[in-house]
Motif scaffolding. Structure first.
Motif, PDB file in Angstrom:
ATOM      1  N   GLN A 123       6.845  46.988 -80.257  1.00  0.00           N
ATOM      2  CA  GLN A 123       6.195  47.733 -81.331  1.00  0.00           C
ATOM      3  C   GLN A 123       6.655  49.186 -81.350  1.00  0.00           C
ATOM      4  O   GLN A 123       6.918  49.762 -82.410  1.00  0.00           O
ATOM      5  CB  GLN A 123       4.672  47.662 -81.174  1.00  0.00           C
ATOM      6  N   ALA A 124       6.783  49.768 -80.162  1.00  0.00           N
ATOM      7  CA  ALA A 124       7.266  51.146 -80.083  1.00  0.00           C
ATOM      8  C   ALA A 124       8.693  51.246 -80.610  1.00  0.00           C
ATOM      9  O   ALA A 124       9.058  52.218 -81.291  1.00  0.00           O
ATOM     10  CB  ALA A 124       7.190  51.646 -78.640  1.00  0.00           C
ATOM     11  N   ILE A 143      10.225  49.330 -82.923  1.00  0.00           N
ATOM     12  CA  ILE A 143      10.360  49.179 -84.378  1.00  0.00           C
ATOM     13  C   ILE A 143       9.811  50.379 -85.139  1.00  0.00           C
ATOM     14  O   ILE A 143      10.098  50.548 -86.326  1.00  0.00           O
ATOM     15  CB  ILE A 143       9.715  47.875 -84.891  1.00  0.00           C
ATOM     16  N   GLU A 144       9.052  51.214 -84.458  1.00  0.00           N
ATOM     17  CA  GLU A 144       8.551  52.432 -85.094  1.00  0.00           C
ATOM     18  C   GLU A 144       9.523  53.605 -84.926  1.00  0.00           C
ATOM     19  O   GLU A 144       9.294  54.686 -85.480  1.00  0.00           O
ATOM     20  CB  GLU A 144       7.180  52.791 -84.509  1.00  0.00           C
ATOM     21  N   SER A 145      10.613  53.381 -84.202  1.00  0.00           N
ATOM     22  CA  SER A 145      11.567  54.462 -83.932  1.00  0.00           C
ATOM     23  C   SER A 145      12.550  54.628 -85.090  1.00  0.00           C
ATOM     24  O   SER A 145      12.789  53.712 -85.881  1.00  0.00           O
ATOM     25  CB  SER A 145      12.346  54.162 -82.649  1.00  0.00           C
ATOM     26  N   ASP A 146      13.118  55.823 -85.185  1.00  0.00           N
ATOM     27  CA  ASP A 146      14.139  56.091 -86.204  1.00  0.00           C
ATOM     28  C   ASP A 146      15.378  55.229 -85.987  1.00  0.00           C
ATOM     29  O   ASP A 146      16.023  54.800 -86.952  1.00  0.00           O
ATOM     30  CB  ASP A 146      14.534  57.579 -86.178  1.00  0.00           C
ATOM     31  N   TRP A 151      15.552  52.160 -84.811  1.00  0.00           N
ATOM     32  CA  TRP A 151      15.313  50.810 -85.329  1.00  0.00           C
ATOM     33  C   TRP A 151      15.374  50.815 -86.851  1.00  0.00           C
ATOM     34  O   TRP A 151      15.962  49.930 -87.466  1.00  0.00           O
ATOM     35  CB  TRP A 151      13.955  50.296 -84.846  1.00  0.00           C
ATOM     36  N   LYS A 152      14.763  51.812 -87.467  1.00  0.00           N
ATOM     37  CA  LYS A 152      14.755  51.884 -88.925  1.00  0.00           C
ATOM     38  C   LYS A 152      16.172  52.007 -89.473  1.00  0.00           C
ATOM     39  O   LYS A 152      16.484  51.441 -90.524  1.00  0.00           O
ATOM     40  CB  LYS A 152      13.881  53.050 -89.378  1.00  0.00           C
TER      41      LYS A 152
END
Length: 197
Positions: free
Chosen positions: A38-39, A41-44, A46-47
């Protein structure tokens, strides 16, 4: 962030003469737990990767799973890059509850496959996390087996071909009772991108 291992599975071109692969490839990413995922996918970072995907990926399916080793070996992830790997996309037959299906696949079907395909090493089963069945991201399939072989010369092509007649081996007979047939599959080689051990 938090990514422990990332492996791309590229379809082996020579396999196309033997069967139609279920996909053009697959990717596997290992995290310590769902919180770490979860951490990530919230990162830049991953985006940025997600934003790039439509440039070359038409569609995807997702699976959150834990690996269950049936046949183990001592090869490292890097040493397996030269090997050939079978990957199946399993859907359980109607009437099988998740817990019963996973137990049967692990404790009954796994040993039958191990006995039949003696040249594979290792052999892993990827079991979807039971709690994900009721989540916003339910499993697209009920399991993904992975079986490695040293080369195409020893790869058992019957794993990816639909049998013309009745199944005769114990693993084949059992497969027809628990998995929807035919089983979509891929024959791949791994490309290791990240390996933190």
């Amino acid at each position: 962030p938090g990514l422990r291992r990332y492996v791309q599975n590229h379809v082996v071109p020579e396999s196309l003469a033997h069967h139609e692969p279920a996909a053009d490839g697959s990717a596997q990413a290992w995290f310590d737990d769902m919180a770490a995922f979860q951490a990530a996918i919230e990162s830049d970072a991953w985006k940025a990767a997600v934003a790039d995907a439509p440039n070359f990926i038409g569609s995807t399916i997702n699976l959150f799973a834990t690996q269950v080793p049936i046949v183990q070996d001592k090869k490292t992830t890097r040493e397996r890059e030269s090997m050939v790997k079978y990957m199946g996309l399993l859907t359980r037959q109607e009437g099988w509850e998740i817990d019963a299906f996973q137990a049967h696949w692990r404790d009954v079907h796994g040993p039958l496959v191990k006995a039949e395909f003696t040249t594979m090493t290792p052999y892993m089963q990827n079991h979807p996390l039971p709690e994900t069945y009721d989540s916003p991201r339910p499993p697209a399939v009920d399991g993904v087996p992975e079986a490695w072989f040293e080369s195409l010369e020893v790869f058992p092509w019957q794993m990816v071909r639909r049998p013309d007649g009745p199944r005769t081996t114990p693993a084949g007979i059992d497969s027809a009772t628990i998995f929807v047939q035919p089983i979509p599959s891929l024959v791949v080689r791994e490309a290791v991108i990240v390996d933190q051990g």
